[in-house]
Design a protein around this motif. Sequence first.
Motif, mmCIF file in Angstrom:
data_model
loop_
_atom_site.group_PDB
_atom_site.id
_atom_site.type_symbol
_atom_site.label_atom_id
_atom_site.label_comp_id
_atom_site.label_asym_id
_atom_site.label_seq_id
_atom_site.Cartn_x
_atom_site.Cartn_y
_atom_site.Cartn_z
ATOM 1 N N ASP A 10 1.864 31.853 35.314
ATOM 2 C CA ASP A 10 1.674 31.500 36.665
ATOM 3 C C ASP A 10 0.382 31.005 37.261
ATOM 4 O OD1 ASP A 10 4.486 32.300 37.378
ATOM 5 O OD2 ASP A 10 4.034 34.566 37.158
ATOM 6 N N HIS A 11 -0.615 31.291 36.284
ATOM 7 C CA HIS A 11 -2.020 31.110 36.511
ATOM 8 C C HIS A 11 -2.849 30.344 35.397
ATOM 9 C CE1 HIS A 11 -5.846 31.428 38.838
ATOM 10 N NE2 HIS A 11 -6.119 32.086 37.632
ATOM 11 N N LEU A 12 -3.748 29.393 35.518
ATOM 12 C CA LEU A 12 -4.584 29.009 34.479
ATOM 13 C C LEU A 12 -5.984 28.973 34.829
ATOM 14 C CD1 LEU A 12 -2.294 26.115 33.294
ATOM 15 C CD2 LEU A 12 -2.604 27.943 31.919
ATOM 16 N N LYS A 13 -6.695 29.825 34.018
ATOM 17 C CA LYS A 13 -8.032 29.715 34.161
ATOM 18 C C LYS A 13 -8.926 28.431 33.803
ATOM 19 C CE LYS A 13 -8.156 34.834 33.836
ATOM 20 N NZ LYS A 13 -8.734 36.089 33.114
ATOM 21 N N GLU A 14 -8.267 27.838 32.986
ATOM 22 C CA GLU A 14 -9.031 26.636 32.457
ATOM 23 C C GLU A 14 -8.978 25.391 33.555
ATOM 24 O OE1 GLU A 14 -7.935 29.060 29.075
ATOM 25 O OE2 GLU A 14 -6.759 27.994 30.878
ATOM 26 N N LYS A 15 -10.029 24.642 33.601
ATOM 27 C CA LYS A 15 -10.203 23.496 34.667
ATOM 28 C C LYS A 15 -9.274 22.385 34.143
ATOM 29 C CE LYS A 15 -13.684 20.281 32.410
ATOM 30 N NZ LYS A 15 -12.716 19.162 32.547
ATOM 31 N N ILE A 16 -8.737 21.411 34.823
ATOM 32 C CA ILE A 16 -7.872 20.298 34.620
ATOM 33 C C ILE A 16 -8.696 19.221 33.859
ATOM 34 C CG2 ILE A 16 -6.132 18.763 35.593
ATOM 35 C CD1 ILE A 16 -5.979 20.539 38.051
ATOM 36 N N ASP A 17 -8.120 19.040 32.724
ATOM 37 C CA ASP A 17 -8.427 17.728 32.119
ATOM 38 C C ASP A 17 -8.245 16.522 32.452
ATOM 39 O OD1 ASP A 17 -10.020 19.402 29.626
ATOM 40 O OD2 ASP A 17 -8.227 20.263 29.448
ATOM 41 N N ALA A 18 -6.949 16.408 33.052
ATOM 42 C CA ALA A 18 -6.561 14.994 33.689
ATOM 43 C C ALA A 18 -5.332 15.176 34.395
ATOM 44 C CB ALA A 18 -5.832 14.327 32.279
ATOM 45 N N VAL A 19 -5.367 14.200 35.441
ATOM 46 C CA VAL A 19 -4.336 14.041 36.360
ATOM 47 C C VAL A 19 -3.689 12.685 36.035
ATOM 48 C CG1 VAL A 19 -4.263 13.068 38.820
ATOM 49 C CG2 VAL A 19 -5.553 15.140 38.439
ATOM 50 N N TYR A 20 -2.230 12.575 36.473
ATOM 51 C CA TYR A 20 -1.686 11.607 36.003
ATOM 52 C C TYR A 20 -0.825 11.308 37.194
ATOM 53 C CZ TYR A 20 -2.100 12.251 30.876
ATOM 54 O OH TYR A 20 -2.814 12.436 29.688
ATOM 55 N N TRP A 21 -1.028 10.203 37.780
ATOM 56 C CA TRP A 21 -0.251 9.649 38.821
ATOM 57 C C TRP A 21 0.774 8.888 38.328
ATOM 58 C CZ3 TRP A 21 -2.631 12.362 42.085
ATOM 59 C CH2 TRP A 21 -4.141 12.207 42.267
ATOM 60 N N ILE A 22 2.221 9.403 38.694
ATOM 61 C CA ILE A 22 3.394 8.900 38.389
ATOM 62 C C ILE A 22 3.919 7.701 39.185
ATOM 63 C CG2 ILE A 22 5.688 9.312 37.517
ATOM 64 C CD1 ILE A 22 4.859 12.127 36.919
ATOM 65 N N MET A 23 4.002 6.530 38.770
ATOM 66 C CA MET A 23 4.425 5.580 39.553
ATOM 67 C C MET A 23 5.630 4.672 39.325
ATOM 68 S SD MET A 23 0.978 3.930 41.049
ATOM 69 C CE MET A 23 -0.642 4.817 41.272
ATOM 70 N N LYS A 24 6.376 3.745 39.956
ATOM 71 C CA LYS A 24 7.358 3.258 39.423
ATOM 72 C C LYS A 24 6.990 1.555 39.845
ATOM 73 C CE LYS A 24 10.987 6.290 38.762
ATOM 74 N NZ LYS A 24 12.610 6.321 39.047
ATOM 75 N N ASP A 25 5.989 1.282 39.571
ATOM 76 C CA ASP A 25 5.142 -0.027 39.847
ATOM 77 C C ASP A 25 5.350 -1.091 38.779
ATOM 78 O OD1 ASP A 25 3.599 -2.382 40.476
ATOM 79 O OD2 ASP A 25 2.076 -1.034 41.478
ATOM 80 N N GLU A 26 6.242 -2.190 38.884
ATOM 81 C CA GLU A 26 6.562 -3.068 37.718
ATOM 82 C C GLU A 26 5.200 -3.945 37.283
ATOM 83 O OE1 GLU A 26 10.287 -4.892 37.790
ATOM 84 O OE2 GLU A 26 11.243 -3.370 39.111
ATOM 85 N N SER A 27 4.134 -3.848 38.067
ATOM 86 C CA SER A 27 2.986 -4.613 37.564
ATOM 87 C C SER A 27 2.301 -3.892 36.801
ATOM 88 C CB SER A 27 2.271 -5.079 38.765
ATOM 89 O OG SER A 27 1.354 -3.857 39.391
ATOM 90 N N LEU A 28 2.602 -2.574 36.510
ATOM 91 C CA LEU A 28 1.703 -1.684 35.430
ATOM 92 C C LEU A 28 2.277 -1.512 34.256
ATOM 93 C CD1 LEU A 28 0.153 0.739 38.410
ATOM 94 C CD2 LEU A 28 -0.796 -1.514 37.520
ATOM 95 N N PRO A 29 1.708 -1.420 32.768
ATOM 96 C CA PRO A 29 2.147 -1.035 31.608
ATOM 97 C C PRO A 29 2.273 0.479 32.003
ATOM 98 C CG PRO A 29 -0.084 -2.162 31.587
ATOM 99 C CD PRO A 29 0.178 -1.877 32.902
ATOM 100 N N PRO A 30 3.030 0.976 30.716
ATOM 101 C CA PRO A 30 3.310 2.415 30.966
ATOM 102 C C PRO A 30 2.235 3.393 30.848
ATOM 103 C CG PRO A 30 4.539 1.268 29.195
ATOM 104 C CD PRO A 30 3.406 0.437 29.898
ATOM 105 N N MET A 31 1.105 3.024 30.452
ATOM 106 C CA MET A 31 0.014 4.096 30.840
ATOM 107 C C MET A 31 -1.416 3.210 30.985
ATOM 108 S SD MET A 31 -2.060 7.160 28.639
ATOM 109 C CE MET A 31 -0.663 8.439 28.948
ATOM 110 N N ILE A 32 -2.011 3.376 32.158
ATOM 111 C CA ILE A 32 -3.319 2.996 32.275
ATOM 112 C C ILE A 32 -4.300 4.161 32.617
ATOM 113 C CG2 ILE A 32 -2.570 0.624 32.964
ATOM 114 C CD1 ILE A 32 -3.403 1.437 35.840
ATOM 115 N N LYS A 33 -5.597 3.828 32.367
ATOM 116 C CA LYS A 33 -6.751 4.852 32.705
ATOM 117 C C LYS A 33 -7.661 4.241 33.629
ATOM 118 C CE LYS A 33 -10.107 7.966 30.542
ATOM 119 N NZ LYS A 33 -10.725 8.272 28.906
#
Length: 549
Positions: free
Chosen positions: A359-382
């Motif tokens: 229910d709770h995590l003390k560690e900071k977030i390492d990464a945010v992932y925006w999930i899209m359905k945009d056909e101009s973008l490959p499966p993963m970009i950084k």
Amino acid sequence: MSSIQKLTNSQMSKHNNKFSDFRAIIESNFYGNNVHQVNSVEEAYNLAVKTSGTIITDIPVFNYEALDLPKNSKVLVNNNGSVVGRTSAARKIIGQPNVDNKELAKILREAMYLGGLKKYYSSEVIVGLDESFMLKAHIMLPKNFESTLYSYMLNFQFLNKDFQNRYTNSNKFSENELYIYGDPEWTHPDYPFGLVIFDPQHNVAAILGLRYFGEFKKATLTLAWGVAHRNGFISCHGGMKQYRFKDSAYTMAAFGLSGSGKSTITLANHNDKYDMVVLHDDAFVISKENGMTTALEPSYFDKTQDYPMGSEAIKYYLTCQNVGVTLDEFGNKILVTEDIRNGNGRTVKSRFSTPNRVDHLKEKIDAVYWIMKDESLPPMIKINDPVLAAVFGATLATKRSSAENIVVDDDANDLVIEPFANPFRSYPLKEDYSDFINLFISQKTDCYILNTGYFNGKKVTPLDTLTSIEKVVEGQAAFRPFGTIESISYLPFEGHLPDFDDPIYANKLKQSMKNRLAFILKMNVENNGYNALPVEAEQKMREIISKLN
């Protein structure tokens, strides 16, 4: 977060900013002599099974003792009629442009009068599962909607003795408790699709003329996210999980609308190859002070389309909405899922479906992932620029799903922009934008975009997405430059490689960025610029477009 319920006589004044006409109108009805307080989940269950139209299946509730339910409790089904999704067009937020407060207050007073003529039930729950963030929410629903009340008490944390003590000892903030009033039978000629009124500054909401359970869940989260935002948290409509290794951990948050793959990504077990914990797949808050995260709900409001009878997931169902029921070979009432009856069949599913739940995590977030359905973008970009990372979050491009009741002339297959995948924001967009920039900078949080739709006409499968995430988690992801844009790189994936020399692809990519720019410019003027972004957002997108020429 202990919130305020009772005031002294000296505090009861029109000069006290805890009061408003909308709060007075809504809260008052909770104290009527037509209202019965439901004090336990067991009582709610017993009321629900007696409600006309409830289907009592022969599927037992797993671990009923831990849920404070009676022995031999069964999964209950209730179906809501023609509307099986959320109606965003019904939402009116007090304090925002083009919202007629006086007219809405007048309509609400009449609705409360009519509600006072009917028998009602009320109850209390906790929103937020750690002492760093806890709110008390009050819900009120009329007779014949006891099943909705029961689902609500299961979806959020019912106020048992343990949580009453924890709530008492939780962080205290100067905020009103939440009051959510519902009348699904209400009608009004000017609001044929229903009406949902929010006064987020005073933590009250009224849901009128709408039966879908998701309206009550998301109305509560709308208010809770507003409280979080005002008190040093980032409000998140997304999923969070943590991968644990011998000497380190990798914590990720995935943001997407219903149907984008958010739950699939969050709850995936990767064939048990990692030691993992799950915070939640839908709602949490991040402390801006230390990066800690807290889940807001114990249960999951999950789609049933991927789970036929016989699936292990059904073992953890508590209630179902908008699904079919039939008899098995032994004459037992069982579920007809997979959206055979209609789209967006749903279940309130217990936390026990994820044995690795926290229910709770003390560690900071390492990464945010925006999930899209945009056909101009490959499966993963950084995205390697924190400002651009926030710009892409603010212009998150996706598609609607059957979870939404679309009442305007929009095609559900059209690409739409939903900033930070959160249509439940009750404050200006620029404030979330600023919060995420600060998260990327102060917590050194990475940012990725996942395209879970199609790329160059080929479907990006869940396996493609999860494989890409695994490479990042394991430190094996070798990103390549994304054409001429220095601040973006992509993860090569067989069958999904971008060809920057292909004029058709290049034009598609450029048009996608132009659509984002058009959205930013639209926000500058729509609703008197209420959701306008800082000028740097426009500048960043223009820079991207210039490099694609």
